[in-house]
Design a protein around this motif. Structure first.
Motif, PDB file in Angstrom:
ATOM      1  N   UNK A 224       0.827  -1.212   0.000  1.00 26.62           N
ATOM      2  CA  UNK A 224       0.000   0.000   0.000  1.00 26.62           C
ATOM      3  C   UNK A 224       0.860   1.260   0.000  1.00 26.62           C
ATOM      4  N   UNK A 225       1.961   1.225   0.723  1.00 24.73           N
ATOM      5  CA  UNK A 225       2.870   2.375   0.768  1.00 24.73           C
ATOM      6  C   UNK A 225       3.479   2.636  -0.609  1.00 24.73           C
ATOM      7  N   UNK A 226       3.889   1.569  -1.298  1.00 21.34           N
ATOM      8  CA  UNK A 226       4.494   1.738  -2.619  1.00 21.34           C
ATOM      9  C   UNK A 226       3.507   2.339  -3.620  1.00 21.34           C
ATOM     10  N   UNK A 230       1.821   6.795   0.973  1.00 24.89           N
ATOM     11  CA  UNK A 230       1.386   7.232   2.308  1.00 24.89           C
ATOM     12  C   UNK A 230       2.063   6.366   3.370  1.00 24.89           C
ATOM     13  N   UNK A 231       3.376   6.490   3.472  1.00 27.04           N
ATOM     14  CA  UNK A 231       4.144   5.608   4.351  1.00 27.04           C
ATOM     15  C   UNK A 231       3.751   5.779   5.813  1.00 27.04           C
ATOM     16  N   UNK A 232       3.653   7.014   6.283  1.00 23.71           N
ATOM     17  CA  UNK A 232       3.369   7.236   7.698  1.00 23.71           C
ATOM     18  C   UNK A 232       2.028   6.641   8.090  1.00 23.71           C
ATOM     19  N   UNK A 234       0.168   4.142   6.653  1.00 27.13           N
ATOM     20  CA  UNK A 234       0.030   2.691   6.625  1.00 27.13           C
ATOM     21  C   UNK A 234       0.953   2.000   7.639  1.00 27.13           C
ATOM     22  N   UNK A 235       2.136   2.544   7.849  1.00 24.02           N
ATOM     23  CA  UNK A 235       2.994   1.929   8.857  1.00 24.02           C
ATOM     24  C   UNK A 235       2.487   2.211  10.268  1.00 24.02           C
ATOM     25  N   UNK A 236       1.782   3.330  10.441  1.00 19.50           N
ATOM     26  CA  UNK A 236       1.124   3.579  11.734  1.00 19.50           C
ATOM     27  C   UNK A 236       0.007   2.570  11.958  1.00 19.50           C
ATOM     28  N   UNK A 237      -0.738   2.262  10.889  1.00 21.01           N
ATOM     29  CA  UNK A 237      -1.783   1.239  10.983  1.00 21.01           C
ATOM     30  C   UNK A 237      -1.167  -0.114  11.342  1.00 21.01           C
ATOM     31  N   UNK A 238      -0.040  -0.441  10.704  1.00 17.61           N
ATOM     32  CA  UNK A 238       0.636  -1.707  11.020  1.00 17.61           C
ATOM     33  C   UNK A 238       1.060  -1.744  12.486  1.00 17.61           C
ATOM     34  N   UNK A 239       1.609  -0.641  12.989  1.00 16.92           N
ATOM     35  CA  UNK A 239       1.991  -0.569  14.404  1.00 16.92           C
ATOM     36  C   UNK A 239       0.775  -0.785  15.305  1.00 16.92           C
ATOM     37  N   UNK A 240      -0.324  -0.126  14.953  1.00 15.91           N
ATOM     38  CA  UNK A 240      -1.527  -0.249  15.771  1.00 15.91           C
ATOM     39  C   UNK A 240      -2.045  -1.689  15.790  1.00 15.91           C
ATOM     40  N   UNK A 241      -1.963  -2.378  14.656  1.00 17.63           N
ATOM     41  CA  UNK A 241      -2.443  -3.758  14.609  1.00 17.63           C
ATOM     42  C   UNK A 241      -1.569  -4.685  15.443  1.00 17.63           C
ATOM     43  N   UNK A 242      -0.256  -4.537  15.343  1.00 25.55           N
ATOM     44  CA  UNK A 242       0.624  -5.377  16.161  1.00 25.55           C
ATOM     45  C   UNK A 242       0.440  -5.083  17.648  1.00 25.55           C
ATOM     46  N   UNK A 243       0.306  -3.806  17.991  1.00 25.43           N
ATOM     47  CA  UNK A 243       0.079  -3.458  19.396  1.00 25.43           C
ATOM     48  C   UNK A 243      -1.275  -3.975  19.874  1.00 25.43           C
TER      49      UNK A 243
END
Length: 267
Positions: A224-226, A230-232, A234-243
């Motif tokens: 999705x970032x590529x 929108x790197x910030x 989608x990677x924030x979403x990834x962080x939220x999911x792992x947390x």
């Protein structure tokens, strides 16, 4: 028979959609991101990220029992009276605790393909062999998890007084029944804090499977970032999911720990 499997597949897909925490009827993206880039359906990346979440959870849940079983057997091997068995168990834990998880994943994913290819070539088969990425990821994470798990279980074994085994002998139990009825309940209680930490580590280690093409959380957000740049977001979403997975696990494991303590007190 094919119709039955098709029906079961459709039913499982329906269940997965109903209980999807992101894109289900009560999903977070469904309710709060319907008009954003995280929307579910063709207009956003919600479905892809939700599918990645399912893959991450599936890898972790399949790896856990396999790693526990292997780790338990290795811990038993480390206590064996046979020197060769102890040596083999020690070598196993040294190798897979010493190698980086990513390197272990590469060795198993590519090494198994080369090995199977070589074996089949000896029988005259020259076709290309590809190992399923999910299978390779589970095996790699399982051996790493089991190596650490065996050390936790070994410490728990050593914390149980030898008198417990003698009590089983006095009651006329054979060693297997003593292990199952007397030693194993105590082993679980003693090893549980260490196993909880290993589970948390396992959740994070599932991100390595994205390297071999498995569409987990990290890979889906990376794609999705590529595309969106929108790197910030989608990677924030990834962080939220792992947390979120870590928090849910913490609540569940805390309940298991309290249950284990109550069981011990009731004895």
């Amino acid at each position: 028979m094919s119709g039955l499997f098709s029906a079961l597949g459709s039913f499982w897909a329906w269940i997965g959609n109903i209980f999807d925490p992101l894109c289900g009827p009560a999903g977070l993206f469904t309710w709060f991101a319907s008009s954003t880039i995280l929307a579910c359906g063709d207009t956003g990346w919600g479905d892809e990220i939700a599918a990645g979440l399912k893959v991450t959870v599936a890898v972790a849940l399949v790896t856990l029992p396999i790693g526990l079983i292997i780790g338990f057997l290795v811990a038993l091997g480390q206590q064996s009276e046979e020197k060769s068995v102890r040596l083999a168990a020690g070598i196993y834990t040294t190798i897979f605790r010493g190698l980086p998880e990513l390197l272990t994943l590469f060795i198993i994913y590519y090494g198994m393909q080369i090995l199977i290819q070589s074996v089949l070539a000896s029988f005259g088969y020259d076709g290309r062999v590809e190992i399923n990425a999910f299978f390779a990821g589970v095996i790699a994470l399982s051996v790493v998890f089991s190596a650490y798990c065996s050390e936790v279980l070994l410490s728990a074994f050593r914390a149980i007084p030898k008198g417990q085994y003698e009590a089983g002998d006095a009651l006329g139990f054979h060693r297997g029944r003593t292990l199952r009825l007397i030693v194993l309940p105590q082993l679980v209680r003693i090893a549980l804090p260490g196993l909880v930490n290993l589970w948390m580590i396992l959740l994070k280690d599932t991100s390595y499977v994205s390297i071999i093409g498995l569409a987990d959380i990290l890979r889906q957000t990376g794609v999705a970032v590529k595309v969106t740049k929108q790197a910030f977001l989608f990677y924030t979403v990834a962080c939220a999911l792992y947390l979120g997975l870590a928090v849910i696990s913490s609540f569940g494991l805390s309940y298991i720990e309290r249950w284990a303590k109550r069981s011990e007190i009731s004895r």
